[in-house]
Design a protein around this motif. Structure first.
Motif, PDB file in Angstrom:
ATOM      1  N   GLY A  19      -5.290   6.970   4.350  1.00  0.00           N
ATOM      2  CA  GLY A  19      -4.987   7.236   5.748  1.00  0.00           C
ATOM      3  C   GLY A  19      -3.525   7.364   6.093  1.00  0.00           C
ATOM      4  O   GLY A  19      -3.183   7.530   7.267  1.00  0.00           O
ATOM      5  N   TYR A  20      -2.633   7.324   5.073  1.00  0.00           N
ATOM      6  CA  TYR A  20      -1.202   7.348   5.349  1.00  0.00           C
ATOM      7  C   TYR A  20      -0.578   8.653   4.845  1.00  0.00           C
ATOM      8  O   TYR A  20      -0.501   8.879   3.634  1.00  0.00           O
ATOM      9  N   PRO A  21      -0.138   9.523   5.757  1.00  0.00           N
ATOM     10  CA  PRO A  21       0.493  10.774   5.325  1.00  0.00           C
ATOM     11  C   PRO A  21       1.685  10.494   4.410  1.00  0.00           C
ATOM     12  O   PRO A  21       2.397   9.491   4.579  1.00  0.00           O
ATOM     13  N   ALA A  22       1.891  11.368   3.433  1.00  0.00           N
ATOM     14  CA  ALA A  22       2.986  11.151   2.487  1.00  0.00           C
ATOM     15  C   ALA A  22       3.563  12.488   2.048  1.00  0.00           C
ATOM     16  O   ALA A  22       2.863  13.496   1.982  1.00  0.00           O
TER      17      ALA A  22
ATOM     18  N   ARG B 105     -14.442   9.045 -11.241  1.00  0.00           N
ATOM     19  CA  ARG B 105     -13.158   8.678 -10.648  1.00  0.00           C
ATOM     20  C   ARG B 105     -12.681   9.864  -9.818  1.00  0.00           C
ATOM     21  O   ARG B 105     -12.393  10.941 -10.345  1.00  0.00           O
ATOM     22  N   GLN B 106     -12.579   9.669  -8.515  1.00  0.00           N
ATOM     23  CA  GLN B 106     -12.263  10.760  -7.600  1.00  0.00           C
ATOM     24  C   GLN B 106     -10.776  10.907  -7.347  1.00  0.00           C
ATOM     25  O   GLN B 106     -10.038   9.917  -7.261  1.00  0.00           O
ATOM     26  N   THR B 107     -10.333  12.140  -7.197  1.00  0.00           N
ATOM     27  CA  THR B 107      -8.981  12.393  -6.731  1.00  0.00           C
ATOM     28  C   THR B 107      -8.954  12.324  -5.205  1.00  0.00           C
ATOM     29  O   THR B 107      -9.990  12.338  -4.542  1.00  0.00           O
ATOM     30  N   ALA B 108      -7.733  12.285  -4.668  1.00  0.00           N
ATOM     31  CA  ALA B 108      -7.595  12.249  -3.216  1.00  0.00           C
ATOM     32  C   ALA B 108      -8.165  13.496  -2.569  1.00  0.00           C
ATOM     33  O   ALA B 108      -8.743  13.450  -1.482  1.00  0.00           O
ATOM     34  N   GLY B 109      -8.018  14.640  -3.249  1.00  0.00           N
ATOM     35  CA  GLY B 109      -8.545  15.882  -2.688  1.00  0.00           C
ATOM     36  C   GLY B 109     -10.047  15.849  -2.519  1.00  0.00           C
ATOM     37  O   GLY B 109     -10.590  16.480  -1.595  1.00  0.00           O
ATOM     38  N   GLU B 110     -10.738  15.111  -3.369  1.00  0.00           N
ATOM     39  CA  GLU B 110     -12.191  15.034  -3.290  1.00  0.00           C
ATOM     40  C   GLU B 110     -12.670  14.166  -2.125  1.00  0.00           C
ATOM     41  O   GLU B 110     -13.846  14.205  -1.778  1.00  0.00           O
ATOM     42  N   VAL B 111     -11.773  13.384  -1.531  1.00  0.00           N
ATOM     43  CA  VAL B 111     -12.161  12.587  -0.363  1.00  0.00           C
ATOM     44  C   VAL B 111     -11.529  13.150   0.905  1.00  0.00           C
ATOM     45  O   VAL B 111     -11.404  12.445   1.910  1.00  0.00           O
ATOM     46  N   GLY B 112     -11.111  14.422   0.853  1.00  0.00           N
ATOM     47  CA  GLY B 112     -10.675  15.104   2.066  1.00  0.00           C
ATOM     48  C   GLY B 112      -9.191  15.208   2.289  1.00  0.00           C
ATOM     49  O   GLY B 112      -8.756  15.766   3.312  1.00  0.00           O
ATOM     50  N   VAL B 113      -8.368  14.693   1.367  1.00  0.00           N
ATOM     51  CA  VAL B 113      -6.919  14.802   1.533  1.00  0.00           C
ATOM     52  C   VAL B 113      -6.495  16.258   1.334  1.00  0.00           C
ATOM     53  O   VAL B 113      -6.868  16.900   0.360  1.00  0.00           O
ATOM     54  N   ALA B 114      -5.707  16.759   2.273  1.00  0.00           N
ATOM     55  CA  ALA B 114      -5.190  18.131   2.189  1.00  0.00           C
ATOM     56  C   ALA B 114      -3.741  18.086   1.697  1.00  0.00           C
ATOM     57  O   ALA B 114      -2.984  17.168   2.040  1.00  0.00           O
ATOM     58  N   SER B 115      -3.358  19.052   0.890  1.00  0.00           N
ATOM     59  CA  SER B 115      -1.988  19.114   0.393  1.00  0.00           C
ATOM     60  C   SER B 115      -1.353  20.447   0.754  1.00  0.00           C
ATOM     61  O   SER B 115      -2.034  21.466   0.877  1.00  0.00           O
ATOM     62  N   LYS B 116      -0.041  20.401   0.938  1.00  0.00           N
ATOM     63  CA  LYS B 116       0.700  21.615   1.306  1.00  0.00           C
ATOM     64  C   LYS B 116       2.025  21.618   0.566  1.00  0.00           C
ATOM     65  O   LYS B 116       2.787  20.641   0.629  1.00  0.00           O
TER      66      LYS B 116
ATOM     67  N   LEU C  14       8.481  15.397   7.497  1.00  0.00           N
ATOM     68  CA  LEU C  14       7.336  14.474   7.453  1.00  0.00           C
ATOM     69  C   LEU C  14       6.942  14.021   8.852  1.00  0.00           C
ATOM     70  O   LEU C  14       5.743  13.964   9.186  1.00  0.00           O
ATOM     71  N   ARG C  15       7.911  13.708   9.695  1.00  0.00           N
ATOM     72  CA  ARG C  15       7.604  13.261  11.056  1.00  0.00           C
ATOM     73  C   ARG C  15       6.859  14.326  11.859  1.00  0.00           C
ATOM     74  O   ARG C  15       6.095  13.997  12.763  1.00  0.00           O
ATOM     75  N   ALA C  16       7.090  15.572  11.517  1.00  0.00           N
ATOM     76  CA  ALA C  16       6.470  16.668  12.265  1.00  0.00           C
ATOM     77  C   ALA C  16       5.032  16.938  11.838  1.00  0.00           C
ATOM     78  O   ALA C  16       4.347  17.746  12.474  1.00  0.00           O
ATOM     79  N   GLN C  17       4.552  16.255  10.790  1.00  0.00           N
ATOM     80  CA  GLN C  17       3.198  16.509  10.300  1.00  0.00           C
ATOM     81  C   GLN C  17       2.157  15.860  11.221  1.00  0.00           C
ATOM     82  O   GLN C  17       2.401  14.812  11.811  1.00  0.00           O
ATOM     83  N   PRO C  18       0.974  16.480  11.329  1.00  0.00           N
ATOM     84  CA  PRO C  18      -0.082  15.888  12.154  1.00  0.00           C
ATOM     85  C   PRO C  18      -0.531  14.538  11.601  1.00  0.00           C
ATOM     86  O   PRO C  18      -0.605  14.341  10.394  1.00  0.00           O
ATOM     87  N   GLY C  19      -0.761  13.605  12.505  1.00  0.00           N
ATOM     88  CA  GLY C  19      -1.236  12.290  12.106  1.00  0.00           C
ATOM     89  C   GLY C  19      -0.155  11.304  11.755  1.00  0.00           C
ATOM     90  O   GLY C  19      -0.445  10.166  11.384  1.00  0.00           O
ATOM     91  N   VAL C  20       1.118  11.693  11.858  1.00  0.00           N
ATOM     92  CA  VAL C  20       2.222  10.797  11.521  1.00  0.00           C
ATOM     93  C   VAL C  20       2.689  10.038  12.757  1.00  0.00           C
ATOM     94  O   VAL C  20       2.938  10.636  13.814  1.00  0.00           O
TER      95      VAL C  20
ATOM     96  N   PRO D 105      -4.098  12.916   5.336  1.00  0.00           N
ATOM     97  CA  PRO D 105      -5.452  12.361   5.334  1.00  0.00           C
ATOM     98  C   PRO D 105      -6.458  13.304   5.980  1.00  0.00           C
ATOM     99  O   PRO D 105      -6.095  14.205   6.749  1.00  0.00           O
ATOM    100  N   ALA D 106      -7.719  13.082   5.663  1.00  0.00           N
ATOM    101  CA  ALA D 106      -8.778  13.898   6.266  1.00  0.00           C
ATOM    102  C   ALA D 106      -8.809  13.720   7.778  1.00  0.00           C
ATOM    103  O   ALA D 106      -8.996  14.673   8.537  1.00  0.00           O
ATOM    104  N   ASP D 107      -8.595  12.481   8.233  1.00  0.00           N
ATOM    105  CA  ASP D 107      -8.585  12.184   9.664  1.00  0.00           C
ATOM    106  C   ASP D 107      -7.146  12.175  10.160  1.00  0.00           C
ATOM    107  O   ASP D 107      -6.361  11.299   9.814  1.00  0.00           O
ATOM    108  N   LYS D 108      -6.806  13.165  10.966  1.00  0.00           N
ATOM    109  CA  LYS D 108      -5.445  13.267  11.481  1.00  0.00           C
ATOM    110  C   LYS D 108      -5.387  12.965  12.975  1.00  0.00           C
ATOM    111  O   LYS D 108      -4.366  13.207  13.627  1.00  0.00           O
TER     112      LYS D 108
END
Length: 420
Positions: free
Chosen positions: A205-208, A143-154, A238-244, A170-173
């Motif tokens: 794929g949805y920034p949060a 069972r994978q966490t989001a970080g293991e599929v490329g999600v970055a956290s800050k 949140l609006r200022a984040q890449p991919g939003v 998301p990994a793809d921004k």
């Protein structure tokens, strides 16, 4: 991910009073999947009609071992699928993920109320099939966490960032996608389930942004006089984040956070493009603890609120000024409630909200999800995450009702975001 097949050959099992060599195999697909993804498991090579016990075990992030088991009747072809209903065990009715959802902590000395999901590395679930007490085959599911599929956290902190929380990206921004500001209720801080849900949204794929609004460093200690402008600042972050996609930023809150989400959509319609309110109130309730102040302020002034003695009353029984003007909300609205909610009558509140929306001629898409056997956790537990009966003592609802609500709402939330 291709299915994995693990074969335990030459293990003995006794059926019908006769010794027989069981050359069984277990297939699981996918063998590695995100925390919110279902898997399909089956066992082949069993004696025809053999009563087969399948057990799932896993260790959570806190080191507690959890387990569930179910008995199945093998077909005449010697197969068992977790898609078929068990004849006995930890759950009833056909449920392919029942062993994952209805695990209980092992040992009588544990006080764990729910499976503690990891935040970085995932975990393994071991599935084991036995016939007449003999293990005949087993398999492991990752069972994978989001970080293991490329999600970055800050991490975000007051005062440097102006808000306290964690952004999940998301990994793809490269593509602009809808985003969600998500927060909990009267527990304060950033509740672990809020972070898990935010990370899973990012994995799809949805920034949060998982946000705290009190009981965190740099923030008030209690749910009293919280400026709604604090949330508008978080929306700007949140609006200022890449991919939003800045045209599609939604807010999602639970319980008192659901109250806040509805207030944000009502008073900041230019900033909020949709509202998800889980087990919300339909009017402003009192501060916690009651302080003589409103829980929320706007432009430095307390919002009108209902006295604590009125908690649980229908909207028609409280000061009209305390009722949230939900008819001002723009964009889609998703609501959830539990028919067995013991903390407050969330379905009564949802009915009040939908009536007001209808009377106000709101043209936005309104989805009211009523879960009759769930309580105050309707849709708030991460999908396929085990909890215990003790966790529902004050919240209400059944384990089955709570699990059904969590999976259903998560799927509907992803569908809502995909439609934006």
């Amino acid at each position: 991910m291709l299915a994995i097949v693990l074969v335990a050959a030459g293990l003995a099992a006794c059926t019908g009073g006769d010794e027989a060599a069981v050359d069984a195999s277990m297939s699981v697909s996918p063998s590695t999947a995100l925390l919110d993804a279902p898997v399909i498991a089956s066992v082949g090579g069993l004696p025809a009609g053999a009563r087969t016990t399948v057990t799932a075990t896993a260790t959570d992030a806190g080191g507690t071992e959890w387990s569930a088991s179910a008995d199945f009747q093998a077909t005449s072809a010697g197969t068992v699928s977790l898609e078929q209903p068990p004849v006995a065990g930890s759950y009833t009715g056909a449920n392919p993920m029942g062993l994952f959802q209805f695990m209980a902590p092992m040992g009588s000395d544990t006080n764990d109320l729910g499976f503690e999901q990891p935040t970085s590395r995932g975990y393994e679930v071991t599935l084991q099939a036995t016939v007449n007490g003999e293990v005949v085959t087993s398999a492991r599911v990752r069972r994978q966490t989001a970080g293991e599929v490329g999600v970055a956290s800050k991490e975000l902190r007051v005062p440097a960032d102006g808000v306290h929380g964690t952004v999940f990206l998301p990994a793809d921004k490269t593509a602009k996608r809808p985003a969600v500001l998500i927060f909990g209720g009267s527990e304060g801080g950033v509740f672990p389930t809020v972070s898990v849900e935010a990370s899973l949204l990012a994995a799809h794929g949805y920034p949060a942004l998982a946000l705290a609004y009190f009981k965190a460093p740099g923030l008030p200690d209690t749910l009293s006089a919280i400026p709604l402008e604090y949330f508008s600042r978080a929306l700007a972050v949140l609006r200022a984040q890449p991919g939003v996609d800045p045209r599609h930023v939604l807010v999602m809150g639970t319980s008192r956070g659901g109250e806040a989400a509805l207030l944000l959509g009502s008073y900041f319609p230019q900033l909020v493009n949709g509202v998800v309110a889980l087990v919300p109130g339909s009017y402003v309730n009192s501060a916690i603890p009651a302080t003589g102040r409103s829980p929320w302020t706007l432009r430095g002034r307390d919002l009108p609120y209902a006295d604590a003695a009125k908690s649980g009353a229908p909207a028609a029984a409280v000061d009209p000024r305390a009722i949230i003007p939900v008819e001002r909300i723009r964009g889609p609205i998703m609501l959830s409630c539990g028919g067995r909610d013991l903390l407050w009558p969330s379905c009564t509140y949802v009915d009040d909200i939908t009536r007001r929306l209808s009377a106000g001629g709101v043209s936005s898409t309104v989805t009211a999800l009523r879960y009759p056997d769930a309580g105050h956790y309707a849709g708030t537990v991460p999908p396929y995450t085990s909890i215990t009966d003790d966790a529902l003592t004050t919240a209400g609802g059944t384990l089955t009702g709570t699990q059904t609500a969590s999976v259903d709402l998560h799927r509907k939330l992803l569908a809502l975001l995909a439609s934006q």
